[in-house]
Scaffold this motif. Structure first.
Motif, PDB file in Angstrom:
ATOM      1  N   GLY A  20       0.838  -1.197   0.000  1.00  0.00           N
ATOM      2  CA  GLY A  20       0.000   0.000   0.000  1.00  0.00           C
ATOM      3  C   GLY A  20       0.869   1.242   0.000  1.00  0.00           C
ATOM      4  N   VAL A  21       0.575   2.188  -0.903  1.00  0.00           N
ATOM      5  CA  VAL A  21       1.380   3.404  -1.031  1.00  0.00           C
ATOM      6  C   VAL A  21       0.478   4.637  -1.061  1.00  0.00           C
ATOM      7  CG1 VAL A  21       3.297   2.264  -2.211  1.00  0.00           C
ATOM      8  CG2 VAL A  21       1.419   3.208  -3.557  1.00  0.00           C
ATOM      9  N   THR A  22       1.052   5.766  -0.722  1.00  0.00           N
ATOM     10  CA  THR A  22       0.349   7.043  -0.758  1.00  0.00           C
ATOM     11  C   THR A  22       1.363   8.147  -0.986  1.00  0.00           C
ATOM     12  OG1 THR A  22      -1.165   8.510   0.432  1.00  0.00           O
ATOM     13  CG2 THR A  22       0.514   7.408   1.757  1.00  0.00           C
ATOM     14  N   ASP A  23       0.899   9.271  -1.517  1.00  0.00           N
ATOM     15  CA  ASP A  23       1.739  10.466  -1.564  1.00  0.00           C
ATOM     16  C   ASP A  23       1.189  11.528  -0.623  1.00  0.00           C
ATOM     17  OD1 ASP A  23      -0.464  11.500  -2.897  1.00  0.00           O
ATOM     18  OD2 ASP A  23       0.616  11.993  -4.741  1.00  0.00           O
ATOM     19  N   GLU A  27      -3.809   7.390  -3.098  1.00  0.00           N
ATOM     20  CA  GLU A  27      -3.398   6.075  -2.600  1.00  0.00           C
ATOM     21  C   GLU A  27      -3.475   5.065  -3.733  1.00  0.00           C
ATOM     22  OE1 GLU A  27      -4.750   6.203   2.051  1.00  0.00           O
ATOM     23  OE2 GLU A  27      -6.110   5.263   0.621  1.00  0.00           O
ATOM     24  N   ASN A  28      -2.670   4.052  -3.632  1.00  0.00           N
ATOM     25  CA  ASN A  28      -2.707   2.945  -4.573  1.00  0.00           C
ATOM     26  C   ASN A  28      -2.123   1.728  -3.870  1.00  0.00           C
ATOM     27  OD1 ASN A  28      -3.508   2.093  -7.165  1.00  0.00           O
ATOM     28  ND2 ASN A  28      -1.421   2.141  -7.912  1.00  0.00           N
ATOM     29  N   ALA A  29      -2.251   0.583  -4.503  1.00  0.00           N
ATOM     30  CA  ALA A  29      -1.692  -0.658  -3.959  1.00  0.00           C
ATOM     31  C   ALA A  29      -1.372  -1.573  -5.125  1.00  0.00           C
ATOM     32  CB  ALA A  29      -2.677  -1.318  -3.005  1.00  0.00           C
ATOM     33  N   TYR A  56       5.002   3.487  -7.945  1.00  0.00           N
ATOM     34  CA  TYR A  56       6.386   3.918  -7.727  1.00  0.00           C
ATOM     35  C   TYR A  56       6.447   5.440  -7.558  1.00  0.00           C
ATOM     36  CZ  TYR A  56      11.395   4.577  -8.328  1.00  0.00           C
ATOM     37  OH  TYR A  56      12.708   4.946  -8.151  1.00  0.00           O
ATOM     38  N   GLN A  57       5.663   6.168  -8.347  1.00  0.00           N
ATOM     39  CA  GLN A  57       5.620   7.631  -8.218  1.00  0.00           C
ATOM     40  C   GLN A  57       5.164   8.036  -6.818  1.00  0.00           C
ATOM     41  OE1 GLN A  57       3.102   9.367 -11.239  1.00  0.00           O
ATOM     42  NE2 GLN A  57       3.909   7.996 -12.802  1.00  0.00           N
ATOM     43  N   LEU A  58       4.120   7.369  -6.320  1.00  0.00           N
ATOM     44  CA  LEU A  58       3.610   7.680  -4.981  1.00  0.00           C
ATOM     45  C   LEU A  58       4.638   7.332  -3.912  1.00  0.00           C
ATOM     46  CD1 LEU A  58      -0.087   6.409  -5.253  1.00  0.00           C
ATOM     47  CD2 LEU A  58       0.821   8.684  -5.750  1.00  0.00           C
ATOM     48  N   LEU A  59       5.280   6.190  -4.064  1.00  0.00           N
ATOM     49  CA  LEU A  59       6.290   5.750  -3.098  1.00  0.00           C
ATOM     50  C   LEU A  59       7.476   6.699  -3.072  1.00  0.00           C
ATOM     51  CD1 LEU A  59       7.080   3.525  -1.076  1.00  0.00           C
ATOM     52  CD2 LEU A  59       8.131   2.311  -2.993  1.00  0.00           C
TER      53      LEU A  59
END
Length: 159
Positions: A20-23, A27-29, A56-59
């Motif tokens: 799970g990622v967010t900026d 959010e995305n996963a 990857y962009q969010l991470l």
């Protein structure tokens, strides 16, 4: 030349996870199988991520994520989050917020809340090395293994 590399590489034991990622705003996963512990002190996990993917962009922007361990009954979840380009990919699943702000999949067995320590190149992927900030059991069950997913990820054509 290696005969039948897809089947051979699937014999390397590893689990199936949703990262799970967010900026901080979005959010995305995504589904990952290339995850491992790389240090005891500090507790570090590493996973492989395709730098062409939105996640990857969010991470990169936030440097936070969760590693959510999937159970053997979570094939449909693994398949869903393994798809690219889905609008509202997070909809229809129950999420919690980690201490870092990254999304935790409420249906997972165990989650690890992480801050990225650094990235390194690894062929056509990047390796994210992450320091674990928090972790907990959420649900009982046995972890899903990568070789139990068959050709879900389409990896045979990549070899």
């Amino acid at each position: 030349m290696i005969d039948n590399p897809a089947n051979l590489f699937k014999q390397i034991s590893h689990g199936v996870y949703v990262i799970g990622v967010t900026d901080g705003k979005r959010e995305n996963a995504f589904t990952a199988a290339w995850v491992m512990q790389v240090s005891f002190q500090p507790p570090l996990l590493a996973f492989s991520i395709n730098p062409a993917n939105f996640s990857y962009q969010l991470l990169q922007a936030s440097k936070v994520c969760t590693v959510n361990v999937l159970g053997q009954n979570h094939y449909a979840i693994a398949e869903h989050f393994g798809r690219s380009g889905l609008a509202d990919k997070m909809t229809g699943y129950s999420w919690q917020k980690a201490q870092t702000g990254a999304p935790i999949l409420a249906d997972c067995l165990v989650y690890f809340d992480c801050k990225v320590s650094h990235f390194t190149d690894a062929g056509d992927h990047k390796i994210a090395v992450c320091e674990v900030q928090d972790a907990a059991w959420l649900n009982a069950g046995r972890p899903m293994l990568y070789n139990q997913t068959g050709e879900m990820d389409g990896s045979e054509k990549l070899y």
